[in-house]
Scaffold this motif. Structure first.
Motif, PDB file in Angstrom:
ATOM      1  N   ALA A 108     -11.329  10.787   3.296  1.00  0.00           N
ATOM      2  CA  ALA A 108     -10.567  10.370   4.741  1.00  0.00           C
ATOM      3  C   ALA A 108     -10.536   8.883   4.805  1.00  0.00           C
ATOM      4  O   ALA A 108      -9.540   8.552   4.934  1.00  0.00           O
ATOM      5  N   TRP A 109     -11.652   8.404   4.984  1.00  0.00           N
ATOM      6  CA  TRP A 109     -12.028   6.989   5.229  1.00  0.00           C
ATOM      7  C   TRP A 109     -11.124   6.158   3.939  1.00  0.00           C
ATOM      8  O   TRP A 109     -10.601   5.153   4.279  1.00  0.00           O
ATOM      9  N   ALA A 114      -6.515   2.607   2.777  1.00  0.00           N
ATOM     10  CA  ALA A 114      -5.714   2.307   1.785  1.00  0.00           C
ATOM     11  C   ALA A 114      -4.472   2.252   2.717  1.00  0.00           C
ATOM     12  O   ALA A 114      -3.614   1.308   2.276  1.00  0.00           O
ATOM     13  N   VAL A 115      -4.160   2.991   3.543  1.00  0.00           N
ATOM     14  CA  VAL A 115      -3.022   2.873   4.454  1.00  0.00           C
ATOM     15  C   VAL A 115      -3.077   1.686   5.291  1.00  0.00           C
ATOM     16  O   VAL A 115      -2.029   0.809   5.414  1.00  0.00           O
ATOM     17  N   VAL A 119      -2.560  -0.492   0.183  1.00  0.00           N
ATOM     18  CA  VAL A 119      -3.132  -0.492  -1.052  1.00  0.00           C
ATOM     19  C   VAL A 119      -2.015  -0.035  -2.096  1.00  0.00           C
ATOM     20  O   VAL A 119      -1.673  -0.569  -3.070  1.00  0.00           O
ATOM     21  N   VAL A 120      -1.241   1.254  -1.784  1.00  0.00           N
ATOM     22  CA  VAL A 120      -0.458   1.588  -2.418  1.00  0.00           C
ATOM     23  C   VAL A 120       0.798   0.740  -2.828  1.00  0.00           C
ATOM     24  O   VAL A 120       1.229   0.654  -4.026  1.00  0.00           O
ATOM     25  N   ARG A 121       1.242   0.143  -2.020  1.00  0.00           N
ATOM     26  CA  ARG A 121       2.334  -0.623  -1.933  1.00  0.00           C
ATOM     27  C   ARG A 121       1.851  -1.881  -2.844  1.00  0.00           C
ATOM     28  O   ARG A 121       2.882  -2.337  -3.729  1.00  0.00           O
ATOM     29  N   ALA A 122       0.798  -2.460  -2.588  1.00  0.00           N
ATOM     30  CA  ALA A 122       0.417  -3.382  -3.307  1.00  0.00           C
ATOM     31  C   ALA A 122       0.282  -3.227  -4.563  1.00  0.00           C
ATOM     32  O   ALA A 122       0.583  -4.027  -5.724  1.00  0.00           O
ATOM     33  N   ALA A 123      -0.296  -1.843  -5.197  1.00  0.00           N
ATOM     34  CA  ALA A 123      -0.556  -1.410  -6.345  1.00  0.00           C
ATOM     35  C   ALA A 123       0.857  -1.357  -7.199  1.00  0.00           C
ATOM     36  O   ALA A 123       1.065  -1.928  -8.380  1.00  0.00           O
ATOM     37  N   ASN A 124       1.786  -0.852  -6.568  1.00  0.00           N
ATOM     38  CA  ASN A 124       3.107  -0.517  -7.091  1.00  0.00           C
ATOM     39  C   ASN A 124       3.780  -1.997  -7.459  1.00  0.00           C
ATOM     40  O   ASN A 124       4.389  -1.907  -8.482  1.00  0.00           O
ATOM     41  N   ARG A 125       3.719  -2.755  -6.540  1.00  0.00           N
ATOM     42  CA  ARG A 125       4.329  -4.002  -6.708  1.00  0.00           C
ATOM     43  C   ARG A 125       3.687  -4.940  -7.857  1.00  0.00           C
ATOM     44  O   ARG A 125       4.235  -5.302  -8.637  1.00  0.00           O
ATOM     45  N   THR A 126       2.239  -4.724  -7.802  1.00  0.00           N
ATOM     46  CA  THR A 126       1.501  -5.470  -9.119  1.00  0.00           C
ATOM     47  C   THR A 126       2.289  -4.998 -10.262  1.00  0.00           C
ATOM     48  O   THR A 126       2.171  -5.764 -11.376  1.00  0.00           O
ATOM     49  N   ARG A 127       2.071  -3.472 -10.372  1.00  0.00           N
ATOM     50  CA  ARG A 127       2.563  -3.052 -11.617  1.00  0.00           C
ATOM     51  C   ARG A 127       3.808  -3.406 -12.021  1.00  0.00           C
ATOM     52  O   ARG A 127       4.169  -3.553 -13.267  1.00  0.00           O
TER      53      ARG A 127
END
Length: 166
Positions: A108-109, A114-115, A119-127
């Motif tokens: 949960a932490w 990540a929110v 982190v998810v947005r950054a990872a998607n952009r980096t990909r």
């Protein structure tokens, strides 16, 4: 003893097989136990199920008629098991009694961080080779108050997590 394990995922299979190696024969199937699949258990003294199993009265009756005497659910919940019918059929039913509240709290932490840090947005952009920083700014949690709804074992572990400042 021969055991039929229903609803076994690929990551569970080696763990289940290793747990019973040399002690019992276990057959793993990926289908969930329900009214349509219960007959597969004919001749198995023990059945292992996942949380997605239907262990209502009709399924339990099919299991008992096929020779099953023991049902072990690989989860803590048991709201999917008709315990009255199981008792009437003399079926022994078991489940996982507890699990680590720390693993759930730490996950949960992880999700909260990540929110917060996008982190998810950054990872998607980096990909996608998009290295813009726009919309990726997170905030420090240090000095902030985090509300925890529910202070059972998991909530308490969450508030005491090594990630939590305090």
């Amino acid at each position: 003893m021969e055991i039929l394990a229903f609803g076994v995922q690929d990551d569970e299979r080696p763990l289940i097989e290793r747990a019973f190696a040399g002690e019992h024969e276990v057959r793993c199937v990926d289908v969930f136990l329900n009214g349509d699949t219960a007959a597969i258990a004919r001749g198995y003294e023990a059945v292992s199920t996942s949380v997605n199993a239907d262990l209502g009265g009709p399924v339990l009756q099919t299991l008992a008629a096929g020779g099953t005497q023991f049902v072990a659910q690989r989860s803590t919940g048991f709201n999917n098991i008709d315990l009255d019918v199981a008792e009437r059929l003399a079926l022994t039913v078991a489940r996982v009694s507890s699990y680590s509240p720390y693993s759930v709290a730490e996950f949960a932490w992880t999700l909260a961080m990540a929110v917060n840090r996008r982190v998810v947005r950054a990872a998607n952009r980096t990909r996608d080779f998009d290295f813009r920083l726009e919309g990726l700014m997170g905030r420090d949690l240090r000095g902030r108050t985090v509300g925890v709804i529910g202070t059972g074992r998991i909530g308490e572990a969450f508030t005491r997590s090594p990630t939590a400042s305090g």
